[in-house]
Design a protein around this motif. Structure first.
Motif, mmCIF file in Angstrom:
data_model
loop_
_atom_site.group_PDB
_atom_site.id
_atom_site.type_symbol
_atom_site.label_atom_id
_atom_site.label_comp_id
_atom_site.label_asym_id
_atom_site.label_seq_id
_atom_site.Cartn_x
_atom_site.Cartn_y
_atom_site.Cartn_z
ATOM 1 N N PHE A 264 0.838 -1.193 0.000
ATOM 2 C CA PHE A 264 0.000 0.000 0.000
ATOM 3 C C PHE A 264 0.882 1.255 0.000
ATOM 4 O O PHE A 264 1.611 1.514 0.963
ATOM 5 N N HIS A 265 0.772 2.030 -1.062
ATOM 6 C CA HIS A 265 1.642 3.206 -1.215
ATOM 7 C C HIS A 265 1.443 4.220 -0.097
ATOM 8 O O HIS A 265 2.406 4.873 0.346
ATOM 9 N N ASP A 266 0.219 4.406 0.380
ATOM 10 C CA ASP A 266 -0.042 5.400 1.422
ATOM 11 C C ASP A 266 0.802 5.177 2.666
ATOM 12 O O ASP A 266 1.069 6.122 3.417
ATOM 13 N N ASN A 267 1.217 3.927 2.901
ATOM 14 C CA ASN A 267 2.007 3.647 4.102
ATOM 15 C C ASN A 267 3.330 4.406 4.110
ATOM 16 O O ASN A 267 3.889 4.689 5.180
ATOM 17 N N MET A 268 3.844 4.741 2.919
ATOM 18 C CA MET A 268 5.074 5.531 2.851
ATOM 19 C C MET A 268 4.866 6.917 3.457
ATOM 20 O O MET A 268 5.810 7.541 3.936
ATOM 21 N N HIS A 269 3.635 7.411 3.429
ATOM 22 C CA HIS A 269 3.333 8.743 3.955
ATOM 23 C C HIS A 269 2.774 8.685 5.369
ATOM 24 O O HIS A 269 2.934 9.629 6.139
ATOM 25 N N LEU A 270 2.135 7.572 5.706
ATOM 26 C CA LEU A 270 1.458 7.487 7.000
ATOM 27 C C LEU A 270 2.384 7.145 8.160
ATOM 28 O O LEU A 270 2.139 7.555 9.300
ATOM 29 N N TYR A 271 3.466 6.399 7.900
ATOM 30 C CA TYR A 271 4.239 5.811 8.994
ATOM 31 C C TYR A 271 5.714 6.199 8.924
ATOM 32 O O TYR A 271 6.487 5.625 8.153
ATOM 33 N N PRO A 272 6.131 7.167 9.752
ATOM 34 C CA PRO A 272 7.545 7.545 9.769
ATOM 35 C C PRO A 272 8.453 6.389 10.166
ATOM 36 O O PRO A 272 9.614 6.338 9.749
#
Length: 303
Positions: A264-272
């Motif tokens: 899931f690409h969004d995980n790159m933005h959601l989780y530092p």
């Protein structure tokens, strides 16, 4: 008269201060010492050939990871290059790489382009055609000769051909076996496995919805260090979880890293925490000192 010979206590205020400066004068300065050259990371993103929007966004993931690597906060300058939709076959380009990152397709679907190998349906299941065999031998020889770091994510590990699995196991210190291993979509509680590996510097637990490649075949191997474990929320359906990432100190002296996430690409933005883990891993594979508190985890721009 040299600058050191003109020193006096009048200028420095005390004999102790003068002594310290005089000692410095006695230490020879190394003339012509040049800074270390930039670290070069090549990132290969497979073509997006299946997966809903927001999943298997290999190009976006690799371009954002490249940005994070160049802003990692490490003491060495990092230069990156992203290749999209092609296999790592150009040996001249690979010769200059300190590490290679691959995030792409496996050999499951005939219509897809595998990250490294032919699709399973095009082979006898045991070997590859002459062109692929020669390319893999060249790639294998380069990794071992130059001790190039190798980092592999997610679906890249789906290889059913026997020859391909042997290569991956040799390069990575473990393998994901189709139909025996596991890759369910679930909410996963991910946490570092206790230890002092540099890749874990500054990495804390996080929880994410992910298609997690897991249940790897991990035979005894002293070169492998398990890094992350993950537990799915639906244990009655998806099992109790287990290792989902590791580092491998290869017998040839090179370094490899495996991570089962990155669907899931969004995980790159959601989780530092995920960002820091990914950057730490690539730096380590490239032979770069990971910052003592871990790499910068700032959110990259959306590519």
């Amino acid at each position: 008269m040299s600058a050191c010979s003109r020193l006096s206590t009048r200028r420095f205020g005390s004999r102790a201060a003068l002594s310290a400066v005089m000692l410095a004068c006695l230490v020879p300065v190394q003339a012509g010492t040049a800074p270390l050259p930039p670290v070069k990371i090549l990132l290969f993103a497979g073509p997006k050939q299946h997966g809903a929007p927001g999943r298997h966004e290999y190009e976006k993931d690799m371009r954002e990871l490249a940005w994070m690597l160049e802003h990692s906060g490490t003491s060495r300058e990092v230069k990156t290059e992203v290749f999209v939709g092609q296999k790592p076959r150009d040996m001249a380009a690979l010769e200059t790489a300190d590490a290679i990152v691959i995030d792409g397709n496996g050999d499951w679907l005939k219509r897809e382009t595998g990250a490294l190998f032919q699709q399973y349906a095009e082979t006898d299941g045991l070997n590859y055609n002459a062109e692929t065999t020669a390319a893999l031998k060249d790639f294998d020889a380069l990794l071992k000769r130059r001790k190039t770091g190798l980092v592999v994510y997610h679906y890249t590990m789906f290889v059913d051909n026997r020859a391909g699995r042997i290569y991956l196991n040799d390069w990575l210190g473990g393998a994901w076996i189709p139909y025996i291993s596991h890759n369910p979509v679930d909410t996963w509680a991910i946490k570092p496995i206790p230890g002092k590996h540099p890749i874990l510097r500054g990495v804390k637990p996080w929880t994410a919805r992910e298609e997690m490649y897991s249940r790897y075949l991990l035979t005894d191997n002293p070169g492998r260090t398990l890094l992350l474990t993950a537990k799915p929320s639906k244990v009655e359906v998806n099992g109790t979880g287990g290792p989902v990432a590791w580092a491998y100190q290869r017998p040839d002296g090179g370094r490899s890293v495996v991570w089962g996430g990155n669907d899931f690409h969004d995980n790159m933005h959601l989780y530092p925490q995920q960002r820091r883990f990914l950057v730490n891993g690539v730096l380590w594979a490239a032979g770069v000192d990971v910052p003592s508190r871990g790499a910068n985890d700032q959110m990259p721009p959306e590519f």
